[in-house]
Structures are given as C-alpha cells and as structure tokens.
Scaffold this motif. Sequence first.
Motif, PDB file in Angstrom:
ATOM      1  N   ARG A 112     -39.992   9.260  -1.955  1.00  0.00           N
ATOM      2  CA  ARG A 112     -39.780  10.495  -1.083  1.00  0.00           C
ATOM      3  C   ARG A 112     -38.650  10.261  -0.312  1.00  0.00           C
ATOM      4  NH1 ARG A 112     -40.405  14.467  -0.667  1.00  0.00           N
ATOM      5  NH2 ARG A 112     -42.052  15.345   0.738  1.00  0.00           N
ATOM      6  N   GLU A 113     -38.204   9.294   0.117  1.00  0.00           N
ATOM      7  CA  GLU A 113     -37.007   8.889   0.795  1.00  0.00           C
ATOM      8  C   GLU A 113     -35.769   8.952   0.264  1.00  0.00           C
ATOM      9  OE1 GLU A 113     -38.983   6.014   4.172  1.00  0.00           O
ATOM     10  OE2 GLU A 113     -39.357   5.662   2.137  1.00  0.00           O
ATOM     11  N   TYR A 114     -35.845   8.945  -0.969  1.00  0.00           N
ATOM     12  CA  TYR A 114     -34.584   8.584  -2.016  1.00  0.00           C
ATOM     13  C   TYR A 114     -34.120  10.048  -1.934  1.00  0.00           C
ATOM     14  CZ  TYR A 114     -33.328   4.140  -3.257  1.00  0.00           C
ATOM     15  OH  TYR A 114     -32.729   2.702  -3.428  1.00  0.00           O
ATOM     16  N   ARG A 115     -32.670  10.048  -2.097  1.00  0.00           N
ATOM     17  CA  ARG A 115     -31.996  11.602  -1.909  1.00  0.00           C
ATOM     18  C   ARG A 115     -30.936  11.665  -2.951  1.00  0.00           C
ATOM     19  NH1 ARG A 115     -35.599  12.641   0.529  1.00  0.00           N
ATOM     20  NH2 ARG A 115     -35.664  13.024   2.940  1.00  0.00           N
ATOM     21  N   ASN A 116     -31.076  10.910  -4.109  1.00  0.00           N
ATOM     22  CA  ASN A 116     -30.264  11.090  -5.222  1.00  0.00           C
ATOM     23  C   ASN A 116     -30.540  12.198  -6.097  1.00  0.00           C
ATOM     24  OD1 ASN A 116     -32.553   9.302  -6.037  1.00  0.00           O
ATOM     25  ND2 ASN A 116     -31.829  10.126  -8.054  1.00  0.00           N
ATOM     26  N   LEU A 117     -29.502  13.002  -6.542  1.00  0.00           N
ATOM     27  CA  LEU A 117     -29.456  14.060  -7.550  1.00  0.00           C
ATOM     28  C   LEU A 117     -30.564  13.777  -8.578  1.00  0.00           C
ATOM     29  CD1 LEU A 117     -25.655  15.365  -7.466  1.00  0.00           C
ATOM     30  CD2 LEU A 117     -27.660  16.462  -6.253  1.00  0.00           C
ATOM     31  N   LEU A 118     -31.373  14.608  -9.145  1.00  0.00           N
ATOM     32  CA  LEU A 118     -32.036  14.117 -10.413  1.00  0.00           C
ATOM     33  C   LEU A 118     -31.419  13.556 -11.566  1.00  0.00           C
ATOM     34  CD1 LEU A 118     -34.716  17.202  -9.853  1.00  0.00           C
ATOM     35  CD2 LEU A 118     -34.755  14.835  -8.787  1.00  0.00           C
ATOM     36  N   ILE A 119     -30.200  14.418 -11.831  1.00  0.00           N
ATOM     37  CA  ILE A 119     -29.586  13.936 -13.063  1.00  0.00           C
ATOM     38  C   ILE A 119     -29.371  12.586 -13.247  1.00  0.00           C
ATOM     39  CG2 ILE A 119     -27.160  14.219 -12.180  1.00  0.00           C
ATOM     40  CD1 ILE A 119     -26.631  15.588 -15.005  1.00  0.00           C
ATOM     41  N   ASN A 120     -29.096  11.803 -11.984  1.00  0.00           N
ATOM     42  CA  ASN A 120     -29.122  10.252 -12.218  1.00  0.00           C
ATOM     43  C   ASN A 120     -29.985   9.387 -12.340  1.00  0.00           C
ATOM     44  OD1 ASN A 120     -25.952  10.680 -11.436  1.00  0.00           O
ATOM     45  ND2 ASN A 120     -26.871  11.273  -9.437  1.00  0.00           N
ATOM     46  N   GLU A 121     -31.257   9.905 -12.007  1.00  0.00           N
ATOM     47  CA  GLU A 121     -32.350   9.265 -12.288  1.00  0.00           C
ATOM     48  C   GLU A 121     -33.008   9.287 -13.588  1.00  0.00           C
ATOM     49  OE1 GLU A 121     -34.624  10.995  -8.921  1.00  0.00           O
ATOM     50  OE2 GLU A 121     -36.317  11.796 -10.117  1.00  0.00           O
ATOM     51  N   LEU A 122     -32.721  10.165 -14.458  1.00  0.00           N
ATOM     52  CA  LEU A 122     -33.312  10.544 -15.654  1.00  0.00           C
ATOM     53  C   LEU A 122     -33.339   9.217 -16.609  1.00  0.00           C
ATOM     54  CD1 LEU A 122     -32.061  13.885 -16.357  1.00  0.00           C
ATOM     55  CD2 LEU A 122     -34.270  13.450 -15.640  1.00  0.00           C
ATOM     56  N   PRO A 123     -34.282   8.745 -17.346  1.00  0.00           N
ATOM     57  CA  PRO A 123     -34.232   7.637 -17.938  1.00  0.00           C
ATOM     58  C   PRO A 123     -32.956   7.594 -19.064  1.00  0.00           C
ATOM     59  CG  PRO A 123     -36.320   8.691 -18.117  1.00  0.00           C
ATOM     60  CD  PRO A 123     -35.762   9.384 -17.216  1.00  0.00           C
ATOM     61  N   LYS A 124     -32.733   6.441 -19.326  1.00  0.00           N
ATOM     62  CA  LYS A 124     -31.245   6.289 -20.202  1.00  0.00           C
ATOM     63  C   LYS A 124     -31.111   7.152 -21.343  1.00  0.00           C
ATOM     64  CE  LYS A 124     -31.220   2.055 -22.701  1.00  0.00           C
ATOM     65  NZ  LYS A 124     -32.506   1.890 -23.262  1.00  0.00           N
ATOM     66  N   GLY A 125     -32.463   7.198 -22.122  1.00  0.00           N
ATOM     67  CA  GLY A 125     -32.598   7.846 -23.301  1.00  0.00           C
ATOM     68  C   GLY A 125     -31.679   7.139 -24.727  1.00  0.00           C
ATOM     69  N   ASP A 126     -31.149   7.749 -25.474  1.00  0.00           N
ATOM     70  CA  ASP A 126     -30.384   7.252 -26.586  1.00  0.00           C
ATOM     71  C   ASP A 126     -29.047   7.155 -26.312  1.00  0.00           C
ATOM     72  OD1 ASP A 126     -29.470   9.828 -26.823  1.00  0.00           O
ATOM     73  OD2 ASP A 126     -30.447  10.052 -28.926  1.00  0.00           O
ATOM     74  N   PHE A 127     -28.042   6.539 -26.894  1.00  0.00           N
ATOM     75  CA  PHE A 127     -26.843   6.540 -26.822  1.00  0.00           C
ATOM     76  C   PHE A 127     -26.043   7.979 -26.405  1.00  0.00           C
ATOM     77  CE2 PHE A 127     -22.262   5.746 -27.818  1.00  0.00           C
ATOM     78  CZ  PHE A 127     -21.972   4.739 -26.707  1.00  0.00           C
TER      79      PHE A 127
END
Lengths: 319, 253
Positions: free
Chosen positions: B80-95
Amino acid sequence: MPNSEANLEQLEVDFQARIDAEERIEPKDWMPEKYRKTVLRQMSQHAHSEVIGMQPEGNWITRAPSLHRKIVLLAKVQDEAGHGLYLYSAAETLGATREELVQLMHEGKAKYSSIFNYPTLTWADIGAIGWLVDGAAIVNQVALQRTSYGPYSRSMIRICKEESFHQRQGYEIMLKLANGSPEQKAMAQDALNRFWEPSLMMFGPTDADSPNSAQSMKWKIKRKSNDELRQAFVDQTIKQIEVLGLEMPSKDIKWNEERGHYDFGELNWDEFFAVIKGNGPCNRQRLAHHKKAHDEGAWVREAARAYEAKKKARAEKAA
Amino acid sequence: MTETNTPIVDYTIRLADDSLTLGHRLSEWCSNGPFLEEDIALINVSLDYVGRARMLYAYAAETENQGRSEDDICYLRDTREYRNLLINELPKGDFAFTIVRQFFVDTFNLLFYTELLNSKDSTLAAIAGKSIKETKYHLRRSKDWMVRLGDGTEESHNRCQAAIDELWDYVTEMFDMDELETGLAAQGVAVDRTALREQWQQIVKEVTDEATLTLPDHDIAIRGGRTGIHTEHLGYLLAELQYVQRAYPGNTW
C-alpha cells in the motif's frame, strides 16, 4: 599407405615442437584430431559452466538484500553470460557451432562444472560462490592464460580480468556476514562448510585418477596438474578463512611444515563421481531449466530469422 | 499510507518505485532469455533500471533526512505504500509481453526524461540526463524487436498483438497527473505528463504500423499505483524482493 602415415608422424612431431617452443596453435593450423577434440571438449565444458552457473546465482538476484548487492550481482551474472559467449565463439573456431554444443549438453553428452549442481540456499551461498567457486576458477584460469590453443588462451586473459572482481564481491559478502549478527555469521559458516569440498573438487580428480591429464600437460592444454592447482587454492583460501574469523570447514586442515603447504585431508571422491553422474541435488533442475528457456525461446529465434529473410527479400526486390 | 513527506521526496519515490519494479521484472529474465545475447541485453537494461532506482531512493533518503537509508525506503515499505505505475509491476510474461511493455515504457521515458532534464531540481535533472542516454539505447532495442516480432512469423505477430491488447489498459495511467505532480509541475520541478500523450501515441503508432500491429481503440484505463492500489502481483514481487531484510531485520548486508 605408408607415405601418408609417415607424413602424419612428421606433422605430429612438428606440432609437438611448436608446443614445446611455446607457440600458440591457431584455428587454421594443423593439429592432431585428438588435440582438437580435447580442446573443444574443455572449451565447451567451460562455456556451459559459465551459462549454467547463471542459475544458482540468478536464484538470488530477485532476493538480494540491498540495492548495492543486487546491482553488483546483476553485473556479475551478466559477465558470466558474456564469458559463455566468448567461450562459445572460441569453440566455434574448432568447427562446432553453439547450437551443436548446447544440443550435446541437453543430451547429457557434454558436461558443465559439477559445482553448479549444488543449491544456493541462503544469501551467504552467493558470497561463498563468488569467493570460493570464482576463486577456484581464477586459480585454474590464470594457468590457462598460457594454454596452447590461441583463442582459448586469449579468452582466458580477458575473462581473468573480470573474475577477480567477482571473487572480491563474494569475499566482501562473506566479510560483511562474518562480522555481522550471530545469525549472519552462522549463515556464512554454513555456506563455507557446504561449498568447501565441492569447490576443491572443481580442479578435478587427483592426478593419480586423472587419465587424460598427462597428454593434456604434454600438449600444454593444461599447464598445471589438478593437485598442484588445488593446493595453490587451499593455501590462499585458508588465510582468507582466518581473516574472516570463521571456523575451518574441515578438522583435517593444518599447516604442514615439511611440505610448506596446508594439508586438507581426503576429499569425498565418491560424492564427486556420484554428482557428475547425475546424483547432485540440482542436476536435473539445471538441465531442465536450460532446456525450457531454450525451447520457450524457439519462436523468438524463428521470428528473428523470418524477419531477416523478409527484409533481405524486400531489399532484393527493390534493387 | 499517508504521504508525510515533502512533495519532492514523494515524487522522487514514485519515480524510484517505477524504475525498481520494472528493473526487478527484467532481472527475472536472467537465465531465461531466448538466447544468450538476449540474457545479457535484458540484464543490462535491468541494471540501468535498478541503478536509476538506487540513485532516486538515495536522493529521497537524503532529502527527507529522517534517518532512512535508500534500502529502508526500498525494502521496508509494503504494497500500500508503494507508488509505482501498474504497468511496471505486471509479471514478465513471455518475451513478446516484455518487449511490448519495454517499448511502451521506453518511449514514455524518452519523452519524460527529456522534459525532466529542465527540472528546477538539479539532482532530478542530472538523473534525467543519465537516464536519457540509457533510454535511447533501450528504445532502439525494444523498437527493433517490435518490428522483428510483429513482422516475423504468425506466432510472433499474434503474441505481440496479444501483449499490446493486454498492456493497453495500463497505458493511460502513465499520463495521469494528480495534485502532487500538478503542484510540482507548476513550480518547474515535475513533468506535465498529460502533455506527452500525443507525441507518445504518434511514435508508438509509427512503429506498430511498421510492425504490422494494431493499436486497440478501446479506452479502458486501469489505475491505482500512485495511491497504492496495486495489482495482486506486487505483493509477491515485494515478498521476494524484501525477503532477506524482513526475515533478518536490523542487519546490514
């Protein structure tokens, strides 16, 4: 055909004379088939080791305990991948492609250093790997800078420069832990205890049990025997254990005045051969991981090839 | 959860969290790349991101002057204290997912850091200067891969298109302004994100066209990172990232 046999004999004599004169053998030079095979096997094993070694260390990149440690570990593992690349390129000079060499590893026909079949269980293991495993690798590789095959020798010279930074990062991790809280110190001791014997075994079996060594020494592929290298590593490392203030990992370690070296007791070679055969805790995992990444990347490699082909076709059409 | 710091510290932590979470995701590629050169390149980009995060955390720690270190800020805050944009935290997925995300974010970063270079805060401006150099290289790479994958095989094209469709939901948040950033922008410290959208769209469109890929026309926008409303993925990322610090509190490493 007596004529060509005599020819071959002369070629071998000349080859040995070049080796004895400390000349480097270059890719286009004539060399005995067995020399080519031995050097290729050694380089491929070395390349695979660099690449498989990324796994136990990579295991802690996402969990490194500080930003500084994370950055240093990332840089280190990146170097290892780079070493793998030089070595695969050096191996290609002997006519084997990287694809072929990787295929042989996947089939279990080519090996990598057995040390990477041990798991990295705590953060201290990253310290122990840098300090002991890279330390042992340096002792080996410093000797290999003078190995007789030119491309191998040159890649060793380049790699050695980076390895000393790796060993320092490992030792620094250990130093911090050894001077930290009781839990940290215990973690460091445990890592030392677990990695001590396996890192001594990195030099290979004792000279008495190393059947290919004599020919490799004669061809100066190897410059020092397994036992000589192991002893040099033990002597330098014991002083470092003292500085760390950790307990010796074996009760057999003591100074031998007469030999002017440290004794370190008998190593458990049964375990060594068992791990080589596949009985290490991580053998299956390391290979499966490498295969999986390779297989999952197939569509990417294919796409890159397809795009290059399209681009070429378009350029030809335009011309 | 309440923002108790000065605006500049909070702003710096936001940027740091952005860099850190994406750097973390990239580092997960270590030993998992499609070939060895890509392992090296992905680690290299990861290093730039984590290195940038470190500079930003260090600056935040120094500026707030509350006795917290760069590592305290990074390792001892929860979801709850992290402030990053969501796009950065999404799992790495495929290449393909990794490449499309990099391409979206690299394009954004080039525009963003070019503006931040003019910041009245000299440290942020200096960090921007270093970041631009790195980002130019990152963008060249991700752009090349977009074209290669998009215009490669049917499979690579489809994977890339699927990644675009999924990531599109998280694009809008990159251009959101709130009270904190609007205030700092008025002082000439922060970047006006909304002003970057058009140019971003134009660059992205050009490249996706060349790559024979299509940009979605829906306007779903998932947001929440800046107020600590994250995806469920962040908790696991932090659990892994912070494990040693949490399990052995109070030690130095």
